[in-house]
Scaffold this motif. Structure first.
Motif, PDB file in Angstrom:
ATOM      1  N   LEU A 441     -32.773  56.382 -34.045  1.00  0.00           N
ATOM      2  CA  LEU A 441     -32.609  57.733 -33.497  1.00  0.00           C
ATOM      3  C   LEU A 441     -33.754  58.064 -32.554  1.00  0.00           C
ATOM      4  O   LEU A 441     -33.543  58.630 -31.474  1.00  0.00           O
ATOM      5  N   ASP A 442     -34.982  57.715 -32.952  1.00  0.00           N
ATOM      6  CA  ASP A 442     -36.143  57.980 -32.085  1.00  0.00           C
ATOM      7  C   ASP A 442     -36.000  57.264 -30.739  1.00  0.00           C
ATOM      8  O   ASP A 442     -36.356  57.813 -29.690  1.00  0.00           O
ATOM      9  N   ARG A 443     -35.476  56.048 -30.782  1.00  0.00           N
ATOM     10  CA  ARG A 443     -35.272  55.306 -29.520  1.00  0.00           C
ATOM     11  C   ARG A 443     -34.248  56.000 -28.637  1.00  0.00           C
ATOM     12  O   ARG A 443     -34.420  56.075 -27.410  1.00  0.00           O
ATOM     13  N   LYS A 444     -33.185  56.524 -29.239  1.00  0.00           N
ATOM     14  CA  LYS A 444     -32.159  57.208 -28.457  1.00  0.00           C
ATOM     15  C   LYS A 444     -32.695  58.523 -27.886  1.00  0.00           C
ATOM     16  O   LYS A 444     -32.362  58.899 -26.759  1.00  0.00           O
ATOM     17  N   ILE A 445     -33.507  59.236 -28.673  1.00  0.00           N
ATOM     18  CA  ILE A 445     -34.102  60.485 -28.182  1.00  0.00           C
ATOM     19  C   ILE A 445     -34.975  60.201 -26.967  1.00  0.00           C
ATOM     20  O   ILE A 445     -34.942  60.934 -25.965  1.00  0.00           O
ATOM     21  N   LYS A 446     -35.745  59.098 -27.050  1.00  0.00           N
ATOM     22  CA  LYS A 446     -36.607  58.722 -25.928  1.00  0.00           C
ATOM     23  C   LYS A 446     -35.781  58.239 -24.738  1.00  0.00           C
ATOM     24  O   LYS A 446     -36.037  58.618 -23.581  1.00  0.00           O
ATOM     25  N   LYS A 447     -34.753  57.439 -25.004  1.00  0.00           N
ATOM     26  CA  LYS A 447     -33.913  56.884 -23.958  1.00  0.00           C
ATOM     27  C   LYS A 447     -33.190  57.966 -23.176  1.00  0.00           C
ATOM     28  O   LYS A 447     -33.148  57.968 -21.938  1.00  0.00           O
ATOM     29  N   PHE A 448     -32.627  58.943 -23.919  1.00  0.00           N
ATOM     30  CA  PHE A 448     -31.841  59.987 -23.267  1.00  0.00           C
ATOM     31  C   PHE A 448     -32.679  61.212 -22.903  1.00  0.00           C
ATOM     32  O   PHE A 448     -32.157  62.202 -22.396  1.00  0.00           O
ATOM     33  N   LYS A 449     -34.006  61.149 -23.193  1.00  0.00           N
ATOM     34  CA  LYS A 449     -34.931  62.241 -22.872  1.00  0.00           C
ATOM     35  C   LYS A 449     -34.438  63.576 -23.452  1.00  0.00           C
ATOM     36  O   LYS A 449     -34.379  64.597 -22.772  1.00  0.00           O
ATOM     37  N   ILE A 450     -34.095  63.526 -24.745  1.00  0.00           N
ATOM     38  CA  ILE A 450     -33.590  64.719 -25.435  1.00  0.00           C
ATOM     39  C   ILE A 450     -34.771  65.569 -25.878  1.00  0.00           C
ATOM     40  O   ILE A 450     -35.696  65.095 -26.530  1.00  0.00           O
ATOM     41  N   GLN A 451     -34.744  66.834 -25.530  1.00  0.00           N
ATOM     42  CA  GLN A 451     -35.792  67.764 -25.898  1.00  0.00           C
ATOM     43  C   GLN A 451     -35.467  68.427 -27.230  1.00  0.00           C
ATOM     44  O   GLN A 451     -34.401  69.020 -27.390  1.00  0.00           O
ATOM     45  N   LEU A 452     -36.373  68.336 -28.198  1.00  0.00           N
ATOM     46  CA  LEU A 452     -36.150  68.950 -29.506  1.00  0.00           C
ATOM     47  C   LEU A 452     -36.853  70.298 -29.591  1.00  0.00           C
ATOM     48  O   LEU A 452     -37.912  70.476 -29.014  1.00  0.00           O
TER      49      LEU A 452
END
Length: 452
Positions: A441-452
């Motif tokens: 999940l962390d990799r996908k957040i970084k890959k898609f530049k998702i802001q939390l």
């Protein structure tokens, strides 16, 4: 002999979990020790002075909720984090009232636990944060259903609000259960007086004024005798003012006086009366915007918002649907004389896929209809009939022709983003829904530049 100072003392009968927590927090630089029973904990604590406790509910020789008051007597300044694998809202309320600082569910979200430890060990923390008075319980306890992080936060606020008479403002969308929260605050306060409710948006102004403050005989046409208002009848109890945002300017002024001075007069009367009712108000409206528009008094809002409880919409706690549904089905069975015993997985999936603009009230309506149509005792997906409004998120989901075709990568980005939004940024819950690990999940957040 001086006691040895220690950062974290873990009381848990699961040796593997205790070892994992020891290693994790020692890696972060904390000194830690553990015990696997209440007796062992007391023996070790004879020579220790911890800064924080982790306390499991189920121990081989006692319950955490039983040991908690003993720990607070021995170490009144030391925060206690309750840990349990059972989703029990009433246990959470009782633990907080007995002095627990936080309530953590298993499986443990380590980021959540880290944040709680940091908050407890912050030098800004004072004894005031920990002092909570207990009250005797009564029959007719309101049921707060849910195990999501947001509902646990609601439970914590209920526990705190029930320990004093500070005015409470409950905010949340229509159908989220604001009155149930108000009843829970009253129940856990242990007040001897009644819980009374007034819907400020359901009664015309003149009648609402009489309903709230009472009236004298002859005060208006039809006033054949004196009538006591809810403020008088709720003496030593709780008065719940629902839809407070619908009050007229005149009644806002009268309510402000009650909150400031605790006094009022009946309609048509001159005698000054007093009330000690605990005032709990609720609204689904944006009071800040109403103030900006000149529709609500700013000084009244500040009087109402001494304590606030935000009740989340159902779409922000979708994981609670599997807990809410059996409770609602039991209630519906009793109400309409059915004997529904369960639901298929597809039916649950259909419930969890809906955005629930009408919240728990809409869910109950959908389940009632499904129960009425059912003949087998098991509700299937085809019996879950959801009526989508023109502006409902679900309606747009069904309009496939209006959705442009996108790449699989873009579809994945949208799905991950939506899942994180639905879980309020809770990575542990998002991983469970997506079926992936935390690192993935962390990799996908970084890959898609998702802001939390």
């Amino acid at each position: 002999m001086a006691k040895q100072k220690l950062d974290i003392f873990i009381i848990d009968d699961d040796p593997h979990l205790a070892e994992m927590l020891l290693l994790h927090f020692e890696d972060l630089g904390y000194s830690c020790q553990s015990a696997q029973s209440g007796r062992q904990a007391k023996e070790k604590l004879a020579g220790l002075k911890p800064k924080i406790f982790f306390l499991d509910q189920h121990l081989p020789d006692t319950l955490g909720i039983t040991l908690l008051p003993e720990l607070k007597d021995m170490y009144p300044e030391t925060p206690v984090l309750m840990i349990t694998g059972k989703h029990d809202m009433e246990l959470a309320i009782e633990a907080i009232k007995l002095g627990a600082t936080d309530y953590i569910h298993k499986p443990i979200d380590i980021e959540e636990l880290n944040a709680s430890v940091e908050k407890c060990l912050s030098p800004k923390r004072t004894k005031k944060d920990m002092t909570i008075t207990t009250h005797d319980e009564k029959a007719g306890e309101p049921r707060i259903i849910g195990s999501s992080r947001k509902m646990i936060d609601v439970v914590k606020q209920i526990a705190l609000a029930s320990t004093n008479d500070a005015t409470v403002l409950i905010q949340g969308e229509t159908g989220t259960g604001k009155e149930l929260v108000a009843k829970a605050i009253h129940y856990h306060s242990g007040k001897e007086g009644a819980f009374l409710a007034v819907n400020c948006g359901a009664i015309v102004e003149n009648l609402l004024e009489s309903e709230m403050f009472g009236h004298e005989k002859g005060a208006f046409t039809g006033a054949a005798e004196r009538k006591e208002g809810k403020f008088a009848l709720a003496q030593n109890g709780t008065l719940f003012l629902d839809e407070i945002g619908e009050l007229s300017p005149k009644l806002q002024s009268k309510l402000l006086r009650v909150l400031q001075e605790g006094t009022f007069e009946r309609v048509g009367g001159s005698e000054t009366l007093t009330t000690n009712a605990h005032i709990v108000a609720a609204t689904h409206r944006d009071l800040d915007q109403m103030i900006a528009d000149g529709l609500f008094r700013e000084d009244l809002m500040y009087r109402l918002k001494i304590m606030t409880v935000h009740v989340p919409p159902l779409r922000e706690r979708v994981e609670d649907i599997k807990l809410l549904t059996p409770y609602l089905l039991a209630k519906i069975n009793q109400k309409i004389g059915k004997n529904i015993t369960g639901m298929t997985d597809d039916a649950y999936y259909k419930l969890e896929a809906h955005s629930w603009p009408g919240n728990v009230r809409e869910l109950e309506n959908v389940l009632t209809r499904a129960c009425a149509m059912n003949r087998t005792g098991i509700i299937s997906a085809d019996q879950i009939v959801i009526e989508y409004g023109a502006d409902s998120a679900g309606a747009h989901d069904l309009d496939h022709e209006a959705i442009p075709l996108v790449s699989l990568e873009e579809l994945e980005r949208r799905h991950v983003t939506k899942t994180l939004e639905r879980t309020g940024g809770h990575k542990g819950q998002a991983c469970d829904i997506l079926g992936i690990s935390r690192p993935a999940l962390d990799r996908k957040i970084k890959k898609f530049k998702i802001q939390l």
